[in-house]
Design an enzyme around this catalytic site. Structure first.
Site, PDB file in Angstrom:
ATOM      1  N   ALA A  10     -23.670   7.675 -20.876  1.00 29.15           N
ATOM      2  CA  ALA A  10     -24.192   6.665 -21.854  1.00 29.15           C
ATOM      3  C   ALA A  10     -23.309   6.214 -23.016  1.00 29.15           C
ATOM      4  O   ALA A  10     -23.607   5.169 -23.816  1.00 29.15           O
ATOM      5  CB  ALA A  10     -25.365   7.173 -22.417  1.00 29.15           C
ATOM      6  N   ASP A 105     -17.071   9.925 -16.373  1.00 29.29           N
ATOM      7  CA  ASP A 105     -15.817   9.295 -16.323  1.00 29.29           C
ATOM      8  C   ASP A 105     -14.792  10.341 -15.947  1.00 29.29           C
ATOM      9  O   ASP A 105     -13.469  10.213 -16.132  1.00 29.29           O
ATOM     10  CB  ASP A 105     -15.626   8.865 -17.959  1.00 29.29           C
ATOM     11  CG  ASP A 105     -15.498  10.145 -18.883  1.00 29.29           C
ATOM     12  OD1 ASP A 105     -15.583  11.137 -18.368  1.00 29.29           O
ATOM     13  OD2 ASP A 105     -15.010   9.877 -20.242  1.00 29.29           O
ATOM     14  N   HIS A 347       1.083 -17.281  13.824  1.00 26.00           N
ATOM     15  CA  HIS A 347       1.758 -17.819  12.763  1.00 26.00           C
ATOM     16  C   HIS A 347       1.147 -18.988  11.795  1.00 26.00           C
ATOM     17  O   HIS A 347       0.383 -19.833  12.527  1.00 26.00           O
ATOM     18  CB  HIS A 347       3.376 -18.557  12.995  1.00 26.00           C
ATOM     19  CG  HIS A 347       3.822 -18.441  14.331  1.00 26.00           C
ATOM     20  ND1 HIS A 347       4.928 -17.338  14.319  1.00 26.00           N
ATOM     21  CD2 HIS A 347       3.541 -18.747  15.381  1.00 26.00           C
ATOM     22  CE1 HIS A 347       5.047 -17.414  15.795  1.00 26.00           C
ATOM     23  NE2 HIS A 347       4.208 -18.054  16.417  1.00 26.00           N
ATOM     24  N   ALA A 364       1.297 -22.220  16.121  1.00 29.72           N
ATOM     25  CA  ALA A 364       1.500 -22.248  14.647  1.00 29.72           C
ATOM     26  C   ALA A 364       0.797 -23.454  13.800  1.00 29.72           C
ATOM     27  O   ALA A 364       0.679 -24.358  14.514  1.00 29.72           O
ATOM     28  CB  ALA A 364       3.016 -22.370  14.821  1.00 29.72           C
ATOM     29  N   ASN A 370     -13.476 -25.534   8.323  1.00 29.46           N
ATOM     30  CA  ASN A 370     -14.718 -24.924   8.283  1.00 29.46           C
ATOM     31  C   ASN A 370     -15.590 -25.394   7.102  1.00 29.46           C
ATOM     32  O   ASN A 370     -16.861 -25.316   6.973  1.00 29.46           O
ATOM     33  CB  ASN A 370     -14.755 -23.404   8.290  1.00 29.46           C
ATOM     34  CG  ASN A 370     -14.319 -22.850   7.016  1.00 29.46           C
ATOM     35  OD1 ASN A 370     -13.307 -23.581   6.352  1.00 29.46           O
ATOM     36  ND2 ASN A 370     -14.356 -21.670   6.524  1.00 29.46           N
TER      37      ASN A 370
HETATM   38  C1  UD1 Z   1     -15.061  15.077 -23.867  1.00 32.29           C
HETATM   39  C2  UD1 Z   1     -15.522  16.613 -24.407  1.00 32.29           C
HETATM   40  C3  UD1 Z   1     -14.070  17.281 -24.424  1.00 32.29           C
HETATM   41  C4  UD1 Z   1     -13.273  17.167 -23.174  1.00 32.29           C
HETATM   42  C5  UD1 Z   1     -13.560  15.703 -22.366  1.00 32.29           C
HETATM   43  C6  UD1 Z   1     -13.093  15.712 -20.824  1.00 32.29           C
HETATM   44  C7  UD1 Z   1     -17.123  16.578 -26.122  1.00 32.29           C
HETATM   45  C8  UD1 Z   1     -17.571  16.565 -27.513  1.00 32.29           C
HETATM   46  N1  UD1 Z   1     -15.886  16.167 -25.788  1.00 32.29           N
HETATM   47  O1  UD1 Z   1     -14.386  14.193 -24.680  1.00 32.29           O
HETATM   48  O2  UD1 Z   1     -13.912  18.297 -24.902  1.00 32.29           O
HETATM   49  O3  UD1 Z   1     -12.127  17.767 -22.824  1.00 32.29           O
HETATM   50  O4  UD1 Z   1     -14.673  15.119 -22.410  1.00 32.29           O
HETATM   51  O5  UD1 Z   1     -12.851  14.570 -20.436  1.00 32.29           O
HETATM   52  O6  UD1 Z   1     -18.116  16.716 -25.163  1.00 32.29           O
HETATM   53  N2  UD1 Z   1     -21.453  10.314 -23.450  1.00 32.29           N
HETATM   54  C9  UD1 Z   1     -22.812   9.879 -23.706  1.00 32.29           C
HETATM   55  N3  UD1 Z   1     -23.355   9.669 -24.877  1.00 32.29           N
HETATM   56  C10 UD1 Z   1     -22.689   9.851 -25.978  1.00 32.29           C
HETATM   57  C11 UD1 Z   1     -21.362  10.325 -25.893  1.00 32.29           C
HETATM   58  C12 UD1 Z   1     -20.538  10.266 -24.588  1.00 32.29           C
HETATM   59  O7  UD1 Z   1     -23.455   9.980 -22.530  1.00 32.29           O
HETATM   60  O8  UD1 Z   1     -23.281   9.505 -27.122  1.00 32.29           O
HETATM   61  C13 UD1 Z   1     -20.867  10.504 -22.267  1.00 32.29           C
HETATM   62  C14 UD1 Z   1     -19.588   9.466 -21.983  1.00 32.29           C
HETATM   63  O9  UD1 Z   1     -20.128   8.177 -21.222  1.00 32.29           O
HETATM   64  C15 UD1 Z   1     -18.654  10.243 -21.063  1.00 32.29           C
HETATM   65  C16 UD1 Z   1     -19.021  11.850 -21.594  1.00 32.29           C
HETATM   66  O10 UD1 Z   1     -20.254  11.490 -22.204  1.00 32.29           O
HETATM   67  O11 UD1 Z   1     -18.924   9.974 -19.768  1.00 32.29           O
HETATM   68  C17 UD1 Z   1     -17.943  12.278 -22.426  1.00 32.29           C
HETATM   69  O12 UD1 Z   1     -17.831  11.333 -23.511  1.00 32.29           O
HETATM   70  P1  UD1 Z   1     -16.470  10.792 -24.197  1.00 32.29           P
HETATM   71  O13 UD1 Z   1     -16.706  10.119 -25.427  1.00 32.29           O
HETATM   72  O14 UD1 Z   1     -15.484  10.241 -23.110  1.00 32.29           O
HETATM   73  O15 UD1 Z   1     -15.922  12.213 -24.664  1.00 32.29           O
HETATM   74  P2  UD1 Z   1     -14.221  12.731 -24.598  1.00 32.29           P
HETATM   75  O16 UD1 Z   1     -13.712  12.380 -25.815  1.00 32.29           O
HETATM   76  O17 UD1 Z   1     -13.626  12.322 -23.362  1.00 32.29           O
HETATM   77 CA    CA Z   2     -13.992  11.126 -21.738  1.00 37.84          CA
END
Ligand code: UD1
Ligand code: CA
Length: 434
Positions: A10, A105, A347, A364, A370
Protein backbone atom coordinates in the site's frame (compact mmCIF):
# COMPACT_ATOMS: atom_id res chain seq x y z
CA UNK A 1 -0.04 -25.09 11.94
CA UNK A 2 -2.01 -22.45 10.06
CA UNK A 3 -0.07 -19.76 8.25
CA UNK A 4 -1.20 -16.32 7.09
CA UNK A 5 0.85 -14.31 4.65
CA UNK A 6 0.55 -10.54 4.49
CA UNK A 7 2.04 -8.80 1.46
CA UNK A 8 2.53 -5.09 2.05
CA UNK A 9 1.73 -3.19 -1.11
CA UNK A 10 0.00 0.00 0.00
CA UNK A 11 3.03 2.29 0.17
CA UNK A 12 2.90 5.51 -1.82
CA UNK A 13 6.05 4.62 -3.74
CA UNK A 14 6.80 8.32 -3.85
CA UNK A 15 10.52 7.74 -4.44
CA UNK A 16 9.65 6.10 -7.79
CA UNK A 17 8.43 9.46 -9.20
CA UNK A 18 5.93 7.53 -11.31
CA UNK A 19 2.15 7.48 -11.48
CA UNK A 20 2.15 3.67 -11.70
CA UNK A 21 1.59 1.86 -8.38
CA UNK A 22 5.06 0.75 -7.28
CA UNK A 23 4.38 -2.99 -6.96
CA UNK A 24 3.08 -3.11 -10.56
CA UNK A 25 6.41 -1.98 -11.97
CA UNK A 26 7.89 -4.82 -13.96
CA UNK A 27 10.87 -7.08 -13.62
CA UNK A 28 11.41 -9.25 -16.69
CA UNK A 29 8.16 -7.84 -18.13
CA UNK A 30 6.13 -9.07 -15.15
CA UNK A 31 4.80 -7.02 -12.21
CA UNK A 32 6.89 -7.25 -9.04
CA UNK A 33 3.78 -8.25 -7.10
CA UNK A 34 3.21 -11.25 -9.42
CA UNK A 35 6.78 -12.46 -8.88
CA UNK A 36 6.05 -12.55 -5.16
CA UNK A 37 2.61 -14.13 -5.49
CA UNK A 38 4.10 -16.86 -7.72
CA UNK A 39 6.70 -17.68 -5.04
CA UNK A 40 3.97 -17.74 -2.40
CA UNK A 41 1.90 -20.16 -4.50
CA UNK A 42 4.34 -22.88 -3.52
CA UNK A 43 3.57 -22.48 0.19
CA UNK A 44 0.68 -24.84 0.69
CA UNK A 45 -2.38 -24.05 2.75
CA UNK A 46 -1.44 -20.46 3.50
CA UNK A 47 -3.93 -17.60 3.32
CA UNK A 48 -2.49 -14.76 1.31
CA UNK A 49 -3.64 -11.22 2.04
CA UNK A 50 -2.45 -8.19 0.12
CA UNK A 51 -2.57 -4.80 1.80
CA UNK A 52 -3.31 -2.20 -0.83
CA UNK A 53 -4.05 1.50 -1.00
CA UNK A 54 -7.21 2.88 -2.54
CA UNK A 55 -5.21 3.76 -5.68
CA UNK A 56 -4.32 0.09 -6.18
CA UNK A 57 -7.87 -1.10 -5.61
CA UNK A 58 -8.75 -0.60 -9.29
CA UNK A 59 -6.30 -3.44 -10.05
CA UNK A 60 -7.97 -5.88 -7.63
CA UNK A 61 -9.89 -7.60 -10.43
CA UNK A 62 -6.80 -8.23 -12.54
CA UNK A 63 -4.87 -9.61 -9.58
CA UNK A 64 -7.81 -11.75 -8.49
CA UNK A 65 -8.29 -13.20 -11.98
CA UNK A 66 -4.76 -14.59 -11.83
CA UNK A 67 -4.54 -15.43 -8.11
CA UNK A 68 -8.02 -16.64 -7.21
CA UNK A 69 -7.41 -17.26 -3.53
CA UNK A 70 -5.79 -14.00 -2.49
CA UNK A 71 -7.78 -11.51 -0.45
CA UNK A 72 -7.28 -7.79 0.02
CA UNK A 73 -7.23 -5.30 2.87
CA UNK A 74 -7.26 -1.60 2.27
CA UNK A 75 -4.94 0.69 4.24
CA UNK A 76 -6.62 4.05 3.98
CA UNK A 77 -3.70 6.22 5.07
CA UNK A 78 -0.10 5.20 4.55
CA UNK A 79 1.03 5.44 8.17
CA UNK A 80 3.83 2.93 7.95
CA UNK A 81 4.47 -0.80 7.74
CA UNK A 82 3.08 -1.59 11.22
CA UNK A 83 -0.12 0.26 10.39
CA UNK A 84 -0.33 -1.67 7.10
CA UNK A 85 -0.09 -4.98 8.97
CA UNK A 86 -2.73 -3.76 11.43
CA UNK A 87 -5.16 -3.09 8.61
CA UNK A 88 -4.84 -6.72 7.51
CA UNK A 89 -5.63 -8.25 10.88
CA UNK A 90 -9.20 -9.39 10.46
CA UNK A 91 -10.65 -12.46 12.10
CA UNK A 92 -9.33 -14.94 9.56
CA UNK A 93 -5.75 -13.79 10.07
CA UNK A 94 -6.17 -13.48 13.82
CA UNK A 95 -7.13 -17.15 13.94
CA UNK A 96 -3.93 -18.33 12.28
CA UNK A 97 -0.96 -19.50 14.35
CA UNK A 98 1.76 -17.84 12.37
CA UNK A 99 2.03 -14.80 10.13
CA UNK A 100 4.62 -14.17 7.43
CA UNK A 101 4.93 -10.51 6.45
CA UNK A 102 6.71 -9.49 3.27
CA UNK A 103 7.04 -6.40 1.13
CA UNK A 104 5.55 -6.14 -2.34
CA UNK A 105 8.67 -4.33 -3.53
CA UNK A 106 11.09 -7.22 -2.98
CA UNK A 107 10.39 -9.37 -6.04
CA UNK A 108 13.41 -11.68 -6.20
CA UNK A 109 12.79 -13.56 -2.96
CA UNK A 110 12.78 -17.27 -3.74
CA UNK A 111 10.39 -20.02 -2.70
CA UNK A 112 13.38 -21.89 -1.35
CA UNK A 113 14.38 -19.12 1.07
CA UNK A 114 10.80 -18.61 2.25
CA UNK A 115 10.25 -22.32 2.86
CA UNK A 116 13.61 -22.74 4.60
CA UNK A 117 12.89 -19.75 6.89
CA UNK A 118 9.42 -20.96 7.83
CA UNK A 119 10.88 -24.38 8.64
CA UNK A 120 13.54 -22.86 10.90
CA UNK A 121 10.96 -20.66 12.63
CA UNK A 122 8.91 -23.72 13.57
CA UNK A 123 11.91 -25.89 14.41
CA UNK A 124 13.45 -23.31 16.79
CA UNK A 125 10.04 -22.47 18.22
CA UNK A 126 10.64 -18.75 17.73
CA UNK A 127 8.20 -15.95 18.48
CA UNK A 128 9.61 -13.71 15.78
CA UNK A 129 12.32 -13.86 13.18
CA UNK A 130 13.44 -11.57 10.39
CA UNK A 131 15.14 -12.61 7.19
CA UNK A 132 18.42 -10.71 7.16
CA UNK A 133 21.11 -9.99 4.58
CA UNK A 134 24.36 -8.10 4.12
CA UNK A 135 24.14 -5.49 1.34
CA UNK A 136 27.10 -5.09 -1.00
CA UNK A 137 27.51 -1.44 -0.03
CA UNK A 138 27.57 0.32 3.35
CA UNK A 139 25.55 3.13 1.84
CA UNK A 140 22.06 1.72 1.60
CA UNK A 141 18.52 2.48 2.72
CA UNK A 142 17.82 -0.77 4.56
CA UNK A 143 16.98 -1.09 8.25
CA UNK A 144 20.04 -2.21 10.27
CA UNK A 145 19.95 -5.00 12.83
CA UNK A 146 21.23 -4.20 16.36
CA UNK A 147 22.94 -6.87 18.46
CA UNK A 148 24.29 -7.26 21.98
CA UNK A 149 26.72 -10.16 22.21
CA UNK A 150 25.40 -11.55 18.94
CA UNK A 151 21.86 -11.45 20.33
CA UNK A 152 19.40 -9.55 18.15
CA UNK A 153 17.86 -6.70 20.15
CA UNK A 154 16.28 -4.41 17.56
CA UNK A 155 16.26 -2.82 14.13
CA UNK A 156 17.12 0.82 13.41
CA UNK A 157 15.69 2.40 10.33
CA UNK A 158 18.20 4.08 8.07
CA UNK A 159 17.21 7.70 8.81
CA UNK A 160 16.98 7.09 12.53
CA UNK A 161 20.51 5.83 13.17
CA UNK A 162 22.48 8.17 15.43
CA UNK A 163 25.49 6.16 16.56
CA UNK A 164 27.47 3.07 15.65
CA UNK A 165 25.01 0.87 17.45
CA UNK A 166 24.10 -1.08 14.33
CA UNK A 167 25.80 -3.88 12.40
CA UNK A 168 26.22 -4.30 8.65
CA UNK A 169 23.49 -6.93 8.78
CA UNK A 170 20.25 -5.51 7.39
CA UNK A 171 16.56 -6.23 7.34
CA UNK A 172 15.11 -7.76 4.16
CA UNK A 173 11.65 -6.59 5.22
CA UNK A 174 10.47 -10.17 5.64
CA UNK A 175 9.32 -11.24 9.08
CA UNK A 176 7.76 -14.39 10.51
CA UNK A 177 5.90 -14.00 13.78
CA UNK A 178 3.46 -15.85 16.03
CA UNK A 179 0.14 -14.24 15.20
CA UNK A 180 -1.09 -13.95 18.76
CA UNK A 181 2.08 -12.17 19.86
CA UNK A 182 2.00 -9.97 16.76
CA UNK A 183 -1.49 -8.73 17.68
CA UNK A 184 -0.62 -8.16 21.36
CA UNK A 185 2.51 -6.16 20.60
CA UNK A 186 1.58 -4.28 17.45
CA UNK A 187 -0.42 -1.88 19.65
CA UNK A 188 2.75 -0.90 21.47
CA UNK A 189 4.47 0.50 18.41
CA UNK A 190 4.70 4.30 18.45
CA UNK A 191 5.38 6.74 15.64
CA UNK A 192 7.98 8.83 17.44
CA UNK A 193 10.41 8.89 14.54
CA UNK A 194 11.33 11.40 11.85
CA UNK A 195 8.82 10.05 9.36
CA UNK A 196 6.03 9.92 11.96
CA UNK A 197 5.23 6.43 10.76
CA UNK A 198 4.52 3.22 12.65
CA UNK A 199 7.46 0.95 11.84
CA UNK A 200 6.87 -2.81 11.90
CA UNK A 201 10.58 -3.20 12.60
CA UNK A 202 10.06 -1.73 16.11
CA UNK A 203 8.44 -5.03 16.99
CA UNK A 204 11.89 -6.60 17.33
CA UNK A 205 12.87 -4.26 20.20
CA UNK A 206 9.50 -4.78 21.88
CA UNK A 207 9.81 -8.57 21.64
CA UNK A 208 13.34 -8.35 23.03
CA UNK A 209 12.25 -6.21 25.99
CA UNK A 210 9.49 -8.71 26.72
CA UNK A 211 12.01 -11.57 26.61
CA UNK A 212 10.28 -13.30 23.74
CA UNK A 213 12.32 -15.56 21.54
CA UNK A 214 13.67 -13.73 18.47
CA UNK A 215 16.25 -14.46 15.83
CA UNK A 216 17.26 -13.65 12.25
CA UNK A 217 17.81 -15.94 9.29
CA UNK A 218 20.52 -14.84 6.85
CA UNK A 219 19.76 -14.88 3.16
CA UNK A 220 21.51 -14.00 -0.11
CA UNK A 221 21.44 -10.20 -0.61
CA UNK A 222 20.33 -10.28 -4.25
CA UNK A 223 17.13 -12.11 -3.31
CA UNK A 224 16.17 -9.33 -0.96
CA UNK A 225 16.87 -6.33 -3.18
CA UNK A 226 14.11 -3.82 -2.47
CA UNK A 227 12.76 -1.35 -4.99
CA UNK A 228 12.23 2.20 -3.77
CA UNK A 229 13.32 4.16 -6.83
CA UNK A 230 13.91 3.62 -10.55
CA UNK A 231 17.61 2.98 -9.90
CA UNK A 232 16.64 0.10 -7.59
CA UNK A 233 14.25 -1.23 -10.23
CA UNK A 234 17.05 -1.20 -12.82
CA UNK A 235 19.32 -3.05 -10.37
CA UNK A 236 16.66 -5.70 -9.73
CA UNK A 237 16.14 -6.12 -13.48
CA UNK A 238 19.90 -6.44 -13.90
CA UNK A 239 20.05 -9.21 -11.29
CA UNK A 240 16.98 -10.89 -12.75
CA UNK A 241 18.60 -10.97 -16.21
CA UNK A 242 21.85 -12.31 -14.73
CA UNK A 243 19.93 -15.16 -13.09
CA UNK A 244 17.94 -15.97 -16.25
CA UNK A 245 21.05 -15.96 -18.45
CA UNK A 246 22.82 -18.33 -16.07
CA UNK A 247 19.75 -20.54 -16.03
CA UNK A 248 19.57 -20.87 -19.84
CA UNK A 249 23.35 -21.36 -20.11
CA UNK A 250 23.00 -24.18 -17.55
CA UNK A 251 20.36 -25.73 -19.82
CA UNK A 252 22.73 -25.78 -22.80
CA UNK A 253 21.63 -22.66 -24.68
CA UNK A 254 24.55 -21.20 -26.67
CA UNK A 255 25.08 -17.46 -26.10
CA UNK A 256 28.30 -15.78 -27.17
CA UNK A 257 27.47 -12.58 -25.30
CA UNK A 258 24.82 -13.49 -22.71
CA UNK A 259 25.06 -10.04 -21.11
CA UNK A 260 23.44 -8.55 -24.24
CA UNK A 261 20.46 -10.93 -24.34
CA UNK A 262 17.27 -9.93 -22.48
CA UNK A 263 14.68 -12.44 -21.31
CA UNK A 264 11.15 -12.16 -19.96
CA UNK A 265 9.93 -14.00 -16.88
CA UNK A 266 8.19 -16.64 -19.02
CA UNK A 267 10.63 -17.14 -21.93
CA UNK A 268 10.85 -20.82 -22.90
CA UNK A 269 13.90 -22.08 -24.77
CA UNK A 270 14.36 -25.62 -26.06
CA UNK A 271 17.49 -27.67 -26.70
CA UNK A 272 20.37 -26.86 -29.06
CA UNK A 273 19.31 -23.24 -29.46
CA UNK A 274 21.82 -20.55 -30.48
CA UNK A 275 21.13 -16.97 -29.44
CA UNK A 276 23.47 -14.44 -30.99
CA UNK A 277 24.26 -11.12 -29.25
CA UNK A 278 21.58 -8.46 -28.71
CA UNK A 279 18.38 -10.48 -28.90
CA UNK A 280 15.34 -9.31 -26.89
CA UNK A 281 12.54 -11.59 -25.67
CA UNK A 282 9.29 -9.86 -24.76
CA UNK A 283 6.59 -11.81 -22.91
CA UNK A 284 5.17 -15.16 -24.11
CA UNK A 285 7.99 -16.36 -26.34
CA UNK A 286 8.52 -20.07 -26.88
CA UNK A 287 11.57 -21.21 -28.79
CA UNK A 288 11.67 -24.90 -29.67
CA UNK A 289 14.72 -27.06 -30.43
CA UNK A 290 17.53 -26.28 -32.84
CA UNK A 291 16.44 -22.69 -33.51
CA UNK A 292 19.01 -20.01 -34.38
CA UNK A 293 18.19 -16.46 -33.32
CA UNK A 294 20.50 -14.06 -35.05
CA UNK A 295 21.58 -10.70 -33.64
CA UNK A 296 19.29 -7.71 -33.03
CA UNK A 297 16.05 -9.63 -33.25
CA UNK A 298 13.02 -8.62 -31.15
CA UNK A 299 10.41 -11.24 -30.32
CA UNK A 300 7.21 -10.69 -28.40
CA UNK A 301 4.41 -13.27 -28.09
CA UNK A 302 5.86 -15.72 -30.62
CA UNK A 303 6.32 -19.46 -30.92
CA UNK A 304 9.19 -20.62 -33.12
CA UNK A 305 9.24 -24.33 -33.98
CA UNK A 306 12.24 -26.61 -34.46
CA UNK A 307 15.17 -25.68 -36.70
CA UNK A 308 13.90 -22.30 -37.85
CA UNK A 309 16.28 -19.38 -38.25
CA UNK A 310 15.29 -15.85 -37.24
CA UNK A 311 17.08 -12.59 -38.04
CA UNK A 312 19.37 -10.77 -37.92
CA UNK A 313 17.19 -7.69 -37.31
CA UNK A 314 13.79 -9.41 -37.30
CA UNK A 315 10.81 -8.06 -35.37
CA UNK A 316 8.14 -10.66 -34.66
CA UNK A 317 5.21 -9.85 -32.41
CA UNK A 318 1.61 -10.04 -31.20
CA UNK A 319 0.83 -13.74 -31.63
CA UNK A 320 2.98 -15.26 -34.34
CA UNK A 321 3.53 -18.94 -34.91
CA UNK A 322 6.47 -20.01 -37.02
CA UNK A 323 6.56 -23.70 -37.88
CA UNK A 324 9.56 -25.97 -38.50
CA UNK A 325 12.51 -25.09 -40.66
CA UNK A 326 11.38 -21.63 -41.76
CA UNK A 327 13.72 -18.72 -42.37
CA UNK A 328 12.89 -15.17 -41.38
CA UNK A 329 15.67 -12.83 -42.46
CA UNK A 330 16.84 -9.30 -41.94
CA UNK A 331 14.46 -6.35 -41.58
CA UNK A 332 11.38 -8.56 -41.65
CA UNK A 333 8.45 -7.64 -39.41
CA UNK A 334 5.75 -10.23 -38.76
CA UNK A 335 2.63 -9.49 -36.74
CA UNK A 336 -0.29 -11.76 -35.72
CA UNK A 337 0.43 -14.37 -38.40
CA UNK A 338 0.90 -18.08 -38.93
CA UNK A 339 3.95 -19.09 -40.92
CA UNK A 340 3.96 -22.76 -41.84
CA UNK A 341 7.04 -24.97 -42.26
CA UNK A 342 9.80 -24.41 -44.85
CA UNK A 343 8.70 -20.84 -45.56
CA UNK A 344 11.32 -18.26 -46.50
CA UNK A 345 10.83 -14.55 -45.86
CA UNK A 346 14.40 -13.51 -46.21
CA UNK A 347 14.56 -9.74 -46.50
CA UNK A 348 12.71 -6.46 -45.91
CA UNK A 349 9.08 -7.59 -45.60
CA UNK A 350 6.04 -6.71 -43.53
CA UNK A 351 3.68 -9.62 -42.94
CA UNK A 352 0.62 -8.73 -40.86
CA UNK A 353 -2.58 -10.70 -40.10
CA UNK A 354 -1.53 -13.41 -42.53
CA UNK A 355 -1.39 -17.14 -43.01
CA UNK A 356 1.50 -18.34 -45.14
CA UNK A 357 1.37 -22.02 -45.94
CA UNK A 358 4.31 -24.39 -46.24
CA UNK A 359 7.16 -24.17 -48.77
CA UNK A 360 6.30 -20.65 -49.94
CA UNK A 361 8.91 -18.03 -50.68
CA UNK A 362 8.29 -14.37 -50.06
CA UNK A 363 10.67 -12.09 -51.94
CA UNK A 364 12.55 -9.04 -50.74
CA UNK A 365 10.34 -6.07 -50.00
CA UNK A 366 7.00 -7.91 -50.29
CA UNK A 367 4.43 -6.18 -48.09
CA UNK A 368 0.98 -7.23 -46.90
CA UNK A 369 -1.20 -4.13 -46.98
CA UNK A 370 -3.35 -5.31 -44.10
CA UNK A 371 -4.88 -1.99 -43.02
CA UNK A 372 -7.38 -0.17 -45.18
CA UNK A 373 -7.58 2.78 -42.84
CA UNK A 374 -10.52 1.32 -40.92
CA UNK A 375 -9.94 -2.37 -40.38
CA UNK A 376 -7.19 -4.97 -40.40
CA UNK A 377 -7.66 -7.53 -43.19
CA UNK A 378 -6.23 -10.98 -43.71
CA UNK A 379 -3.84 -12.30 -46.35
CA UNK A 380 -3.68 -16.03 -47.06
CA UNK A 381 -0.89 -17.44 -49.18
CA UNK A 382 -1.23 -21.10 -50.16
CA UNK A 383 1.41 -23.81 -50.19
CA UNK A 384 4.38 -23.58 -52.49
CA UNK A 385 3.75 -20.04 -53.75
CA UNK A 386 6.41 -17.66 -54.98
CA UNK A 387 5.81 -13.99 -54.21
CA UNK A 388 8.22 -11.79 -56.15
CA UNK A 389 10.19 -8.86 -54.80
CA UNK A 390 8.58 -5.54 -53.98
CA UNK A 391 4.99 -6.76 -54.31
CA UNK A 392 2.09 -5.15 -52.48
CA UNK A 393 -0.48 -7.71 -51.31
CA UNK A 394 -3.66 -5.73 -50.70
CA UNK A 395 -5.76 -7.54 -48.08
CA UNK A 396 -8.25 -9.15 -47.83
CA UNK A 397 -6.47 -11.45 -50.22
CA UNK A 398 -6.23 -15.15 -50.95
CA UNK A 399 -3.41 -16.39 -53.13
CA UNK A 400 -4.06 -20.06 -53.73
CA UNK A 401 -1.40 -22.79 -53.76
CA UNK A 402 1.34 -23.04 -56.35
CA UNK A 403 0.90 -19.49 -57.66
CA UNK A 404 3.60 -17.10 -58.75
CA UNK A 405 3.43 -13.33 -58.33
CA UNK A 406 5.78 -11.31 -60.48
CA UNK A 407 8.08 -8.68 -58.99
CA UNK A 408 6.60 -5.26 -58.36
CA UNK A 409 2.99 -6.37 -58.67
CA UNK A 410 0.15 -4.77 -56.71
CA UNK A 411 -2.20 -7.71 -56.08
CA UNK A 412 -5.70 -6.68 -55.04
CA UNK A 413 -7.76 -9.64 -56.30
CA UNK A 414 -7.66 -13.26 -55.19
CA UNK A 415 -5.36 -15.50 -57.21
CA UNK A 416 -6.61 -18.98 -58.23
CA UNK A 417 -4.57 -22.19 -57.86
CA UNK A 418 -1.28 -22.41 -59.80
CA UNK A 419 -1.66 -19.08 -61.55
CA UNK A 420 1.01 -16.67 -62.63
CA UNK A 421 0.17 -13.04 -61.95
CA UNK A 422 2.28 -10.06 -62.95
CA UNK A 423 1.68 -6.47 -63.76
CA UNK A 424 2.63 -5.54 -67.24
CA UNK A 425 4.61 -2.42 -67.39
CA UNK A 426 6.52 -1.90 -70.55
CA UNK A 427 10.05 -0.80 -70.48
CA UNK A 428 10.40 2.12 -72.84
CA UNK A 429 13.72 2.67 -74.51
CA UNK A 430 14.52 5.96 -76.23
CA UNK A 431 17.76 7.25 -77.58
CA UNK A 432 18.47 10.47 -75.65
CA UNK A 433 19.87 12.27 -78.69
CA UNK A 434 16.84 11.92 -80.93
C1 UD1 B 1 11.43 -1.39 4.82
C2 UD1 B 1 11.84 -1.71 6.26
C3 UD1 B 1 13.37 -1.80 6.31
C4 UD1 B 1 13.86 -2.85 5.33
C5 UD1 B 1 13.33 -2.60 3.90
C6 UD1 B 1 13.61 -3.79 3.04
C7 UD1 B 1 10.20 -0.71 7.80
C8 UD1 B 1 9.88 0.44 8.65
N1 UD1 B 1 11.37 -0.66 7.14
O1 UD1 B 1 11.99 -0.11 4.50
O2 UD1 B 1 13.81 -2.14 7.63
O3 UD1 B 1 15.27 -2.90 5.33
O4 UD1 B 1 11.90 -2.41 3.94
O5 UD1 B 1 13.31 -3.54 1.69
O6 UD1 B 1 9.43 -1.65 7.72
N2 UD1 B 1 3.90 -0.10 2.90
C9 UD1 B 1 2.55 -0.13 3.12
N3 UD1 B 1 1.99 0.85 3.86
C10 UD1 B 1 2.70 1.86 4.41
C11 UD1 B 1 4.09 1.87 4.18
C12 UD1 B 1 4.66 0.88 3.43
O7 UD1 B 1 1.86 -1.04 2.65
O8 UD1 B 1 2.10 2.72 5.07
C13 UD1 B 1 4.50 -1.17 2.08
C14 UD1 B 1 5.19 -0.65 0.83
O9 UD1 B 1 4.29 -0.69 -0.28
C15 UD1 B 1 6.36 -1.61 0.64
C16 UD1 B 1 6.64 -2.11 2.06
O10 UD1 B 1 5.52 -1.78 2.84
O11 UD1 B 1 6.00 -2.72 -0.16
C17 UD1 B 1 7.90 -1.46 2.66
O12 UD1 B 1 7.71 -0.06 2.69
P1 UD1 B 1 8.86 0.95 2.20
O13 UD1 B 1 8.37 2.33 2.40
O14 UD1 B 1 9.34 0.56 0.88
O15 UD1 B 1 9.96 0.66 3.31
P2 UD1 B 1 11.53 0.76 3.20
O16 UD1 B 1 11.93 2.16 3.45
O17 UD1 B 1 12.03 0.12 2.00
CA1 CA C 1 11.10 -0.69 0.14
Amino acid sequence: MSLSIIVLAAGKGSRMLSSKPKVLNEVGNYPMLFHILDSLNSIKDAKVRIVISTSLSQYKKVIKSKYKKVTFSIQLKQNGTADAVKSALDESIQNSNTTLVLCGDTPLISKKTLKKSIKKFYKDNLDLCVISMIPDSHVNSYGKLKFINKRLIGISENNEISSNEHSNICNSGIMIVKTKKLIENLKLIKNNNRKKEFFLTDLVEIFNERKLSIDHIPCEFTETLGVNCMKDLARVNFEFQRMRRNYYLSKGVVMEAPETVFFSHDTQIGKNVIIQPNVYFGPAVKIRNGVILRSFSYLDNVTVSNDSVIGPYARIRDGVEIKENSKIGNFVEIKKSKIDKNVKISHLSYIGDSIINSDSNIGAGAITCNYDGIRKNQTIIGKNCFVGSNTSLVAPLNIKKGSIIGAGTVVNKDVPIETVVYRKSELIKKNKKK
